[in-house]
Motif scaffolding. Structure first.
Motif, PDB file in Angstrom:
ATOM      1  N   LEU A   1      50.147 122.904 -21.170  1.00 27.57           N
ATOM      2  CA  LEU A   1      50.430 123.650 -21.431  1.00 27.57           C
ATOM      3  C   LEU A   1      51.615 124.082 -19.791  1.00 27.57           C
ATOM      4  O   LEU A   1      52.292 124.840 -20.171  1.00 27.57           O
ATOM      5  N   GLY A   2      50.292 124.170 -19.609  1.00 22.38           N
ATOM      6  CA  GLY A   2      51.527 124.261 -17.812  1.00 22.38           C
ATOM      7  C   GLY A   2      52.519 123.217 -17.816  1.00 22.38           C
ATOM      8  O   GLY A   2      53.406 123.856 -17.395  1.00 22.38           O
ATOM      9  N   ALA A   3      52.481 121.939 -18.062  1.00 22.55           N
ATOM     10  CA  ALA A   3      53.633 121.805 -17.908  1.00 22.55           C
ATOM     11  C   ALA A   3      55.005 122.473 -18.668  1.00 22.55           C
ATOM     12  O   ALA A   3      56.093 122.849 -18.336  1.00 22.55           O
ATOM     13  N   LEU A   4      54.569 122.597 -20.217  1.00 23.00           N
ATOM     14  CA  LEU A   4      55.308 123.543 -20.939  1.00 23.00           C
ATOM     15  C   LEU A   4      56.281 124.531 -20.464  1.00 23.00           C
ATOM     16  O   LEU A   4      57.144 125.182 -20.355  1.00 23.00           O
ATOM     17  N   SER A   5      55.296 125.343 -19.768  1.00 27.10           N
ATOM     18  CA  SER A   5      55.288 127.253 -19.345  1.00 27.10           C
ATOM     19  C   SER A   5      56.493 126.897 -18.239  1.00 27.10           C
ATOM     20  O   SER A   5      57.846 127.763 -18.091  1.00 27.10           O
ATOM     21  N   LEU A   6      56.634 125.814 -17.393  1.00 24.45           N
ATOM     22  CA  LEU A   6      57.442 125.245 -16.230  1.00 24.45           C
ATOM     23  C   LEU A   6      58.794 124.888 -16.384  1.00 24.45           C
ATOM     24  O   LEU A   6      60.048 125.209 -16.223  1.00 24.45           O
ATOM     25  N   TYR A   7      58.165 124.113 -17.224  1.00 22.33           N
ATOM     26  CA  TYR A   7      59.446 123.753 -18.393  1.00 22.33           C
ATOM     27  C   TYR A   7      60.907 124.427 -18.286  1.00 22.33           C
ATOM     28  O   TYR A   7      62.133 124.385 -18.524  1.00 22.33           O
ATOM     29  N   LEU A   8      59.773 125.384 -19.532  1.00 20.87           N
ATOM     30  CA  LEU A   8      61.037 126.878 -19.953  1.00 20.87           C
ATOM     31  C   LEU A   8      61.070 127.557 -19.116  1.00 20.87           C
ATOM     32  O   LEU A   8      62.590 127.835 -18.882  1.00 20.87           O
ATOM     33  N   ASP A   9      60.415 127.362 -18.221  1.00 26.09           N
ATOM     34  CA  ASP A   9      61.360 128.597 -16.679  1.00 26.09           C
ATOM     35  C   ASP A   9      62.231 127.976 -16.501  1.00 26.09           C
ATOM     36  O   ASP A   9      63.887 128.716 -16.293  1.00 26.09           O
ATOM     37  N   PHE A  10      62.000 126.767 -16.025  1.00 25.16           N
ATOM     38  CA  PHE A  10      63.486 126.240 -15.105  1.00 25.16           C
ATOM     39  C   PHE A  10      64.944 126.146 -16.905  1.00 25.16           C
ATOM     40  O   PHE A  10      65.702 125.706 -15.419  1.00 25.16           O
ATOM     41  N   ILE A  11      64.445 125.037 -17.963  1.00 24.45           N
ATOM     42  CA  ILE A  11      66.058 125.469 -17.894  1.00 24.45           C
ATOM     43  C   ILE A  11      66.184 126.472 -18.374  1.00 24.45           C
ATOM     44  O   ILE A  11      67.130 127.093 -19.375  1.00 24.45           O
TER      45      ILE A  11
END
Length: 246
Positions: A222-232
């Motif tokens: 879930l944390g990776a998904l949050s940071l992934y969305l921030d990056f993209i």
């Protein structure tokens, strides 16, 4: 004769914890935190890499052109949102393995969806924007991880900013205003830059409550998904400024 060794052993009962014990516990906590955050970054970076590879291959093989004008394009565009909703509403019922499959499926679907940017912008400008975003993300995430300032107060403001961006983008579908589009892109970069620092600090803070629990593995994804969305999202908004059109 008194047994002095026995006396020393009994002194440990009910005695004040030694400073060395506190240091050891802190070192163990720090080691666990670094391992936890590194796992999040590894998942996030792998997801971004998978998305980029899928997007590039889809565009280079001509599949993107085949999707243009087809109803399937809408399915491809909406698929990432479907995966996010599935993860959000089914999280408690999902196993760690199921969550992993959904994360990688989401990253793949995002790659298919983002393949259209190769039809709009030059490959050189996409690459330049990607590396600029990577550098900004690294700096902002490092700030969120190391700063002593509490960023939790910015959370509500940033989420409101995301909602405002979505509303403005929907309105601009009908207005087709280049000025509004530019303003949305500028604000979007700022909002997701702020979210990168905020989410990093939030994930760091949450570790103390999650360590040792069954939810810890899921929290990494879930944390990776949050940071992934921030990056993209930061990448896409920045691309509107830096991207050279075909």
């Amino acid at each position: 004769m008194a047994n002095w060794n026995d006396t020393e052993q009994r002194q440990g009962f009910g005695s004040v914890p030694r400073a060395g014990d506190a240091v050891t516990r802190q070192e163990t906590f720090d080691l666990g935190l670094r391992k936890h955050m590194l796992s999040i970054y590894n998942y996030m970076a792998s997801g971004v890499l998978l998305t980029g590879i899928v997007a590039l291959l889809t565009a280079r093989t001509g599949l993107t052109l085949a999707l243009i004008g087809s109803p399937v394009l809408w399915i491809v565009k909406l698929a990432p949102l479907a995966f996010i909703l599935a993860i959000s509403f089914g999280l408690n019922r999902m196993s760690y393995g199921t969550l992993q499959v959904l994360f990688w499926s989401f990253a793949t679907a995002m790659g298919l969806s983002l393949s259209t940017i190769f039809l709009v912008y030059t490959g050189e400008s996409i690459a330049a924007t990607f590396f600029a975003t990577a550098g900004a993300f690294a700096g902002l995430s490092l700030y969120g991880y190391t700063t002593k300032k509490d960023l939790s107060g910015f959370g509500t403001f940033l989420i409101m900013g995301v909602i405002g961006l979505l509303i403005a983008m929907v309105i601009n579908i009908f207005l087709q205003s280049s000025t509004l589009a530019l303003a949305v892109s500028f604000i979007g970069v700022l909002v997701f830059a702020g979210l990168t620092a905020y989410d990093t600090q939030r994930l760091k803070t949450e570790y103390q409550y999650l360590r040792g629990t069954e939810f810890a593995g899921k929290a990494i994804i879930l944390g990776a998904l949050s940071l992934y969305l921030d990056f993209i999202n930061m990448f896409l908004f920045l691309l509107h400024f830096m991207g050279n059109r075909e």
